[in-house]
Design a protein around this motif. Structure first.
Motif, short mmCIF file in Angstrom:
data_model
loop_
_atom_site.label_atom_id
_atom_site.label_comp_id
_atom_site.label_asym_id
_atom_site.label_seq_id
_atom_site.Cartn_x
_atom_site.Cartn_y
_atom_site.Cartn_z
N VAL A 167 0.66 -1.14 0.14
CA VAL A 167 0.04 0.07 0.12
C VAL A 167 0.92 1.29 -0.19
O VAL A 167 0.71 2.03 -0.61
CB VAL A 167 -0.93 0.02 1.36
CG1 VAL A 167 -1.91 1.32 1.24
CG2 VAL A 167 -2.10 -1.24 1.26
N ILE A 206 -7.03 -10.34 -6.12
CA ILE A 206 -7.30 -9.73 -4.92
C ILE A 206 -6.22 -8.84 -4.17
O ILE A 206 -6.74 -7.76 -3.65
CB ILE A 206 -7.70 -11.08 -3.94
CG1 ILE A 206 -8.93 -11.66 -4.55
CG2 ILE A 206 -8.27 -10.41 -2.62
CD1 ILE A 206 -9.31 -12.95 -3.97
N TRP A 207 -5.05 -9.09 -3.80
CA TRP A 207 -3.99 -8.55 -3.32
C TRP A 207 -3.64 -7.19 -4.07
O TRP A 207 -3.77 -6.16 -3.41
CB TRP A 207 -2.71 -9.30 -3.41
CG TRP A 207 -1.32 -8.71 -2.72
CD1 TRP A 207 -0.80 -7.64 -2.83
CD2 TRP A 207 -0.96 -9.07 -1.41
NE1 TRP A 207 0.00 -7.25 -1.94
CE2 TRP A 207 0.22 -8.23 -1.09
CE3 TRP A 207 -1.08 -10.13 -0.43
CZ2 TRP A 207 0.83 -8.36 -0.05
CZ3 TRP A 207 -0.28 -10.34 0.49
CH2 TRP A 207 0.53 -9.35 0.91
N THR A 211 -5.73 -5.47 -6.00
CA THR A 211 -7.12 -4.83 -5.96
C THR A 211 -7.32 -3.98 -4.70
O THR A 211 -7.44 -2.73 -4.70
CB THR A 211 -8.35 -5.50 -6.26
OG1 THR A 211 -8.04 -6.32 -7.64
CG2 THR A 211 -9.55 -4.73 -6.21
N ILE A 212 -6.97 -4.72 -3.57
CA ILE A 212 -7.33 -4.07 -2.51
C ILE A 212 -6.24 -2.86 -1.85
O ILE A 212 -6.35 -2.30 -1.67
CB ILE A 212 -7.30 -5.21 -1.18
CG1 ILE A 212 -8.43 -6.16 -1.49
CG2 ILE A 212 -7.53 -4.64 0.12
CD1 ILE A 212 -8.53 -7.38 -0.45
N THR A 213 -4.86 -3.50 -2.20
CA THR A 213 -3.93 -2.40 -2.05
C THR A 213 -4.12 -1.31 -2.87
O THR A 213 -3.77 0.00 -2.38
CB THR A 213 -2.42 -3.12 -2.36
OG1 THR A 213 -2.39 -3.63 -3.46
CG2 THR A 213 -2.13 -4.05 -1.37
N LEU A 265 -6.95 -0.07 -3.88
CA LEU A 265 -8.20 0.87 -3.53
C LEU A 265 -7.76 1.36 -2.33
O LEU A 265 -8.26 2.66 -2.07
CB LEU A 265 -9.45 -0.15 -3.08
CG LEU A 265 -10.03 -0.68 -4.25
CD1 LEU A 265 -11.27 -1.73 -3.83
CD2 LEU A 265 -10.79 0.29 -5.30
N ILE A 266 -7.16 0.88 -1.41
CA ILE A 266 -6.73 1.79 0.07
C ILE A 266 -5.58 2.65 -0.55
O ILE A 266 -5.89 4.01 -0.11
CB ILE A 266 -5.77 0.69 0.80
CG1 ILE A 266 -6.71 -0.34 1.35
CG2 ILE A 266 -5.18 1.53 1.92
CD1 ILE A 266 -6.17 -1.36 2.35
#
Length: 437
Positions: free
Chosen positions: A114, A352-353, A355-357, A359-360
């Motif tokens: 992130v 998934i990894w 995408t989430i990082t 978005l954050i």
């Protein structure tokens, strides 16, 4: 971090798994330790100086624990004969603590990803502004807003087109070509910040700190930055296991020399960055310089390329922990793990990894909040797990009663300090995030 050179872990651990004989000399060990520590954390140090007006006390106290943790981990590796951080903790402290170490390790890598994307997004913003000004001749304030010119859209495209294809493969072959980029970027930035300060025509910025220098508030406000910047503990066991000379006294020397050079680079960048911009310094020092500054454009490109190429390696290390757990569960249920199942799991975890990082990173206010969380988690690897290893080792090792008591007490102190730093840093970082949102 910094962890910007996490490829050192995978490279050294891989050589260890093939039972290669130790071949790493003193100079190589110091260099890899520096690669593991120097990185994106350097961007945050001038901001830390702005908050505290200097971090002399905090750095001095922290270095004692930083070096102590490195020495303890080297000692634990020699006692347990394990060659990776998680294996050492699991062997010395038991399976339950080892599983906690894996969870913290994975989450720490996730938050570092992130932080990397936040840095890349910041540099994309400045580079886009610089490109627009060069092409149109307009100033930054005259740039019209379009969704396709937003740095968040540019970050999304970069993740989709560059980072995702680099991250999906089982082995990240690019690591052999990018092993020195992080160190080069950090060294270049340090020199550039110093040169820029002396080239200024006048120095009229406000350099009064937020807190009085030396106060407890100033000290604890910069501990997460120190932990993030100096963290190389996950890599140190792999480095120690690959050294030719594995005497503990020699490892102490390696640890002290490595931390000294890290301290020199971080302090110079922090001091001169703070004196250049004073209270106006950004949490990412590069954001404080104009977008058309050629010297800093080079620094942005170095950091950007370094992070883009190292992000897949960080992802691989974190993904391997989750993937191995999924494969073990599948093996218990079906008795066999097919290649197609492993491939599907790897691709899904990678998507998934990222995408989430992503978005954050798109909605985090600035790098300071992310480093607050990472610094708190880093306390496990710098303080808590080394302290636990020392306490457990003292229950089985043959030493004099006096030495056993002294080292056990030091282990307990390290654990308590680490627990306090984790609680304090993480709580403040989360509260600040909620407050800004």
């Amino acid at each position: 971090m910094e962890e910007l050179a996490r490829e050192s872990i995978s490279l050294l651990a891989r050589s260890a798994s093939h039972a290669d004989p130790p071949r790493l000399g003193s100079f190589g060990a110091v260099f890899i330790m520096l690669k593991s520590a120097l990185g994106a954390g350097l961007l945050n140090f001038p901001w830390a100086f702005q908050k505290a007006g200097g971090v002399n006390t905090a750095v001095a106290v922290s270095l004692v624990f930083l070096i102590s943790g490195l020495v303890i981990l080297g000692y634990a590796s020699s006692v347990s004969r394990q060659k990776t951080y998680q294996d050492v903790v699991s062997e010395v402290c038991g399976r339950a603590v080892g599983q906690l170490c894996e969870i913290c390790f994975c989450f720490n890598l996730f938050m570092i990803c992130v932080a990397f994307l936040v840095v890349v997004q910041d540099q994309l913003e400045k580079l886009c502004i610089s490109l627009y000004e060069t092409v149109t001749g307009s100033s930054e304030g005259e740039i019209p807003y379009h969704w396709y010119t937003d740095q968040r859209f540019a970050l999304f495209v970069m993740c989709l087109v560059i980072i995702l294809p680099l991250s999906i493969p089982k082995e990240i072959g690019i690591q052999k070509y990018t092993s020195v980029l992080g160190t080069l970027a950090a060294t270049y930035l340090c020199v550039a910040v110093i040169v820029k300060y002396y080239l200024m025509e006048s120095h009229t910025v406000i350099i009064t700190p937020e807190h009085s220098q030396g106060s407890w508030a100033s000290m604890f406000s910069v501990v997460p930055t120190i932990c993030f910047g100096f963290q190389c503990h996950e890599a140190c066991i792999a480095i120690y296991s690959s050294m030719e000379n594995q005497k503990l006294s020699h490892w102490v020397l390696i640890s002290v020399v490595s931390m000294f050079f890290c301290l020199l680079i971080y302090t110079l960048t922090g001091v001169y960055g703070f004196m250049t911009f004073g209270r106006a310094v950004a949490s990412d020092i590069l954001m404080s310089y104009p977008g058309n500054d050629v010297v800093m454009i080079i620094s942005r490109l170095l950091f950007g390329i370094s992070i883009i190429t190292i992000y897949p390696i960080i992802l691989l290390l974190g993904r391997s922990v989750i993937l191995n757990l999924m494969l073990r569960i599948q093996r218990r249920r079906r008795g066999i793990v097919t290649h197609s199942f492993e491939s599907r799991c790897r691709v899904v975890l990678t998507v998934i990894w990222i995408t989430i990082t992503l978005l954050i990173a798109m909605y985090v206010p600035d790098m300071g909040e992310v480093i607050g969380v990472i610094g708190g988690i880093s306390a496990f690897f710098i303080f808590i797990f080394p302290g636990l290893c020392l306490v457990f080792i003292m229950q089985t090792e043959t030493v004099t009663p006096r030495i056993r008591v002294i080292l056990t007490v030091w282990g307990v102190i390290t654990i308590v300090v680490g627990a306090f730093i984790f609680g304090q840093s993480t709580t403040i970082a989360i509260m600040e995030l909620f407050y800004k949102f």
